[in-house]
Design a protein around this motif. Structure first.
Motif, PDB file in Angstrom:
ATOM      1  N   UNK A   1      20.266   4.443   6.241  1.00 40.90           N
ATOM      2  CA  UNK A   1      18.993   5.090   6.555  1.00 40.90           C
ATOM      3  C   UNK A   1      18.481   5.943   5.413  1.00 40.90           C
ATOM      4  N   UNK A   2      17.326   6.561   5.607  1.00 38.74           N
ATOM      5  CA  UNK A   2      16.667   7.362   4.576  1.00 38.74           C
ATOM      6  C   UNK A   2      17.022   8.835   4.724  1.00 38.74           C
TER       7      UNK A   2
ATOM      8  N   UNK B   1      26.521  -0.597  14.636  1.00 43.79           N
ATOM      9  CA  UNK B   1      27.906  -1.084  14.528  1.00 43.79           C
ATOM     10  C   UNK B   1      28.894   0.080  14.575  1.00 43.79           C
ATOM     11  N   UNK B   2      28.532   1.192  13.907  1.00 39.78           N
ATOM     12  CA  UNK B   2      29.404   2.370  13.918  1.00 39.78           C
ATOM     13  C   UNK B   2      29.583   2.897  15.342  1.00 39.78           C
ATOM     14  N   UNK B   3      28.494   2.918  16.090  1.00 36.50           N
ATOM     15  CA  UNK B   3      28.560   3.400  17.476  1.00 36.50           C
ATOM     16  C   UNK B   3      29.406   2.456  18.329  1.00 36.50           C
ATOM     17  N   UNK B   4      29.278   1.144  18.100  1.00 35.31           N
ATOM     18  CA  UNK B   4      30.075   0.162  18.850  1.00 35.31           C
ATOM     19  C   UNK B   4      31.566   0.316  18.569  1.00 35.31           C
TER      20      UNK B   4
ATOM     21  N   UNK C   1      31.311   3.179   0.653  1.00 36.52           N
ATOM     22  CA  UNK C   1      31.207   1.718   0.644  1.00 36.52           C
ATOM     23  C   UNK C   1      29.884   1.289   1.279  1.00 36.52           C
ATOM     24  N   UNK C   2      29.597  -0.005   1.169  1.00 30.47           N
ATOM     25  CA  UNK C   2      28.294  -0.488   1.619  1.00 30.47           C
ATOM     26  C   UNK C   2      28.265  -1.070   3.015  1.00 30.47           C
ATOM     27  N   UNK C   3      29.426  -1.287   3.627  1.00 33.95           N
ATOM     28  CA  UNK C   3      29.419  -1.917   4.946  1.00 33.95           C
ATOM     29  C   UNK C   3      30.363  -1.197   5.917  1.00 33.95           C
ATOM     30  N   UNK C   4      30.024  -1.267   7.190  1.00 35.87           N
ATOM     31  CA  UNK C   4      30.819  -0.617   8.246  1.00 35.87           C
ATOM     32  C   UNK C   4      31.882  -1.582   8.741  1.00 35.87           C
ATOM     33  N   UNK C   5      33.129  -1.083   8.817  1.00 29.16           N
ATOM     34  CA  UNK C   5      34.229  -1.888   9.365  1.00 29.16           C
ATOM     35  C   UNK C   5      35.166  -0.963  10.135  1.00 29.16           C
TER      36      UNK C   5
ATOM     37  N   UNK D   1      17.894   4.558  10.432  1.00 28.39           N
ATOM     38  CA  UNK D   1      19.168   3.850  10.263  1.00 28.39           C
ATOM     39  C   UNK D   1      19.184   2.657  11.207  1.00 28.39           C
ATOM     40  N   UNK D   2      19.678   1.525  10.747  1.00 27.12           N
ATOM     41  CA  UNK D   2      19.594   0.302  11.537  1.00 27.12           C
ATOM     42  C   UNK D   2      20.923  -0.206  12.041  1.00 27.12           C
ATOM     43  N   UNK D   3      21.250  -1.452  11.628  1.00 32.63           N
ATOM     44  CA  UNK D   3      22.407  -2.152  12.190  1.00 32.63           C
ATOM     45  C   UNK D   3      23.737  -1.467  11.867  1.00 32.63           C
TER      46      UNK D   3
END
Length: 668
Positions: free
Chosen positions: A604-605, A648-651, A626-630, A642-644
């Motif tokens: 997000x901004x 994903x973080x919330x999931x 890092x650039x991706x959520x895992x 903030x988007x996907x």
């Protein structure tokens, strides 16, 4: 005349000449004719010749340029000279205003000043006497150009009060001086300067101050680096103090009570910039109250309390005469448009970037077309579009060659890449460009070893690889065109000094594919010696934050080459440093920060910080961005929209912070 009377007269002449100089060059209101000024100056010269003990560094006679310097000394700025963030439209300005008011409340005043297109400099005074002037450099370290700055007559050599103070300003070349200088260069069949900014910078970086003295430069001083005991509480008040001390500040400034007033003032200058006697490329907006500036603070690169509004790129029409092909150090073939000369944003443009063949096809550019060009950010000329209505039918399709224009090797297009590339490792153009890259500022930074000298050395077969630079002799260098005894000595000393550079400069200079200056420093900090990096395996390299698979693969492949191993052995034998000598990176186990050892994702901004600044701050404290959520992610920092990644973080039940929580933690 006895000594006592002579000294009194010298002091009197100092006061008179300084006052007359201030009236003429700062106030633009001379009170005596030039002949009277010249007569008094002649008298002072004669007295100083007869009584040399009365000649002082702040004497008006010291403005003409002193002895030729061997090199510029480095200067550490006590207060960093930071660059400003940019605004390119009204919305950017309103976003800046919103961030400011979120930080300090709605009671905000702004000071708006013209952004002079010149060279930022720092001036230091001790007890009212000018003692040192320096360039901005990288913001932390600049170059001592005191003798050249003394030739600018609007810089006071002695202040009207005996203060110890450091001020910042913009040295520039007025349009009239620029035109006169370029006319003289054309008459001598020399290459004219591209614009007044380049002319000013080139003049102040001359080792012979007498050259700078002839260029008729000027300056506007705009800030005090360390306010100390001055009692100043506002930027506008600081400008008034600079005027009182005898500096020249730009009077085209305005104190604004709202962002609407700021925007109106900017628009008025956007319309009249061409009528000014000097070049501007925008305006600077600053929060006026210094207490509010302090509260807003800084990012790693720039103050949060100021922003530079850059004028939109000017667009003009001209004719495309031909397309020139250049071979870069990595073998990429880059087309460049050769144009009918045209004035854009204050400079004459004859060349513009075309990037690659696909862009030429996409824009349907043909030889002989009339095209619109612009200078993006007032710097890089580029072709915007073709004016098809001007076509006559005589225009010709442009065909990219199948062979390298330099070595005739067959060109290839590597899968997944847009550019055509020459893959001949012995291509003269690639070798030459690689040498130019090796000596450049961000690499080995060898002063005096520019493109012209490299081209001569290469043409004379004195150098073929970077190791050959360290074998050059005085006899070889002095035989080159325009290389005298002193310049030869300076160049050989600069080459020798570069052997002491830290490892990251050598790594970047070697031109390893995909390894930029930042990655080179990351690698140098991690491995500390060239030998350890050479022996590192792919898995060890890719485990480093910010080093991806493509870069890691490129590094391993590079060091496997026998010719690279041979070159590095040669450089080591020649005395080139193979070790890192900078500050060590903060390791997670050495940091007591919340972020130490954690894997963090930004999405997000952000309002107060840029993404790059937030990343730099977290990594400074031992975090890994890092650039991706895992499932391995420890924390997600979510800004506006903030988007996907947030979803994903919330999931995955990963902790999520907003920017306010991040800022709170960074302040600890």
């Amino acid at each position: 005349m006895d000594k006592q009377i002579a000294q009194e007269r010298v002091n009197e002449l100092h006061e008179l000449l300084n006052q007359y100089n201030y009236e003429y060059h700062v106030l633009d209101k001379p009170s005596v004719p030039d002949s009277e000024y010249d007569r008094l100056m002649k008298e002072l010269y004669e007295l100083e010749a007869e009584y040399p003990e009365f000649k002082s560094p702040d004497s008006p006679t010291q403005r003409v340029g002193g002895e030729i310097l061997e090199a510029f000394e480095k200067v550490q700025h006590k207060t960093p000279m930071l660059s400003l963030g940019n605004a390119f439209n009204e919305q950017d300005l309103r976003d800046f205003d919103r961030r400011v008011r979120q930080g300090v409340g709605d009671d905000v005043q702004y000071m708006v000043e013209l952004k002079i297109d010149g060279l930022a400099v720092s001036l230091r005074y001790e007890n009212g006497t000018f003692v040192q002037g320096a360039t901005r450099g990288d913001g932390t370290t600049g170059e001592d150009i005191t003798e050249n700055l003394k030739t600018i007559r609007s810089i006071p050599l002695r202040l009207k009060k005996s203060l110890s103070i450091e001020v910042r300003g913009e040295a520039f070349m007025p349009k009239r001086s620029f035109e006169k200088l370029n006319q003289a260069k054309i008459e001598k069949e020399e290459e004219p300067f591209a614009n007044p900014r380049n002319a000013a910078a080139g003049s102040l970086r001359q080792l012979d101050p007498k050259i700078a003295a002839k260029r008729n430069l000027d300056i506007y001083v705009y800030s005090i680096a360390d306010l100390g005991e001055t009692g100043v509480i506002k930027q506008s008040q600081g400008l008034d103090l600079l005027d009182e001390l005898g500096f020249k500040s730009n009077k085209e400034r305005k104190q604004c009570q709202s962002i609407d007033e700021v925007i109106d003032f900017i628009q008025s200058f956007q319309e009249q910039r061409g009528q000014l006697p000097y070049e501007i490329d925008g305006l600077v907006v600053k929060v006026d109250y210094l207490e509010q500036q302090e509260k807003l603070g800084y990012t790693a690169k720039s103050p949060r309390w100021a922003i530079a509004y850059k004028f939109p790129a000017e667009e003009v029409m001209t004719k495309l005469l031909a397309i020139e092909l250049n071979v870069g150090r990595t073998g990429v073939i880059t087309p460049t448009a050769l144009l009918e000369p045209v004035r854009v944003a204050g400079t004459t443009v004859q060349r513009a970037s075309l990037h690659n063949e696909d862009l030429i096809r996409e824009k349907d550019i043909k030889l002989g077309d009339y095209v619109v060009i612009k200078k993006a950010g007032d710097i890089i000329p580029e072709v915007v579009n073709v004016l098809e209505e001007h076509r006559t039918g005589d225009e010709q399709e442009f065909q990219m060659p199948i062979n390298c224009p330099e070595c005739e090797s067959e060109l290839v297009r590597i899968e997944g890449e847009v550019a055509l590339r020459c893959i001949n490792p012995e291509c003269p153009a690639q070798i030459r460009e690689g040498l130019i890259h090796f000596v450049s500022r961000n690499a080995m930074n060898i002063d005096g070893l520019g493109e012209r000298v490299i081209a001569q050395l290469f043409q004379e077969k004195l150098i073929h690889n970077v190791g050959d630079l360290y074998k050059l002799t005085k006899e070889q260098v002095i035989a080159l065109e325009r290389m005298g005894e002193k310049s030869t000595e300076n160049l050989l000393n600069a080459i020798d000094k570069s052997k002491e550079n830290s490892l990251e400069r050598l790594l970047f200079g070697l031109g390893i594919r995909h390894v930029g200056a930042k990655a080179a420093k990351t690698l140098a900090q991690h491995f500390e010696t060239m030998e350890r990096l050479q022996n590192a395996e792919f898995d060890e390299i890719i485990a480093i934050n910010e080093i991806g698979e493509k870069m890691a693969d490129s590094i391993v492949t590079y060091f496997e080459k026998p010719e690279v191993q041979s070159l590095l052995d040669e450089l080591k034998t020649l005395g080139v440093s193979m070790s890192y000598n900078g500050a060590k990176a903060v390791k997670a186990e050495e940091s007591d920060s919340y972020f130490a050892g954690k894997i963090i994702v930004l999405t997000g901004k952000l309002e107060q910080l840029s993404r790059d600044d937030a990343k730099a701050e977290i990594e400074r404290l031992g975090g890994n961005v890092t650039g991706s959520v895992s499932k391995k992610t420890d924390l997600v920092i979510a800004g506006e929209a903030a988007g996907s990644k947030l979803t994903k973080a919330q999931d995955l039940n990963i902790e999520v912070w907003d920017e306010a929580r991040l800022l709170e933690e960074l302040k600890k």
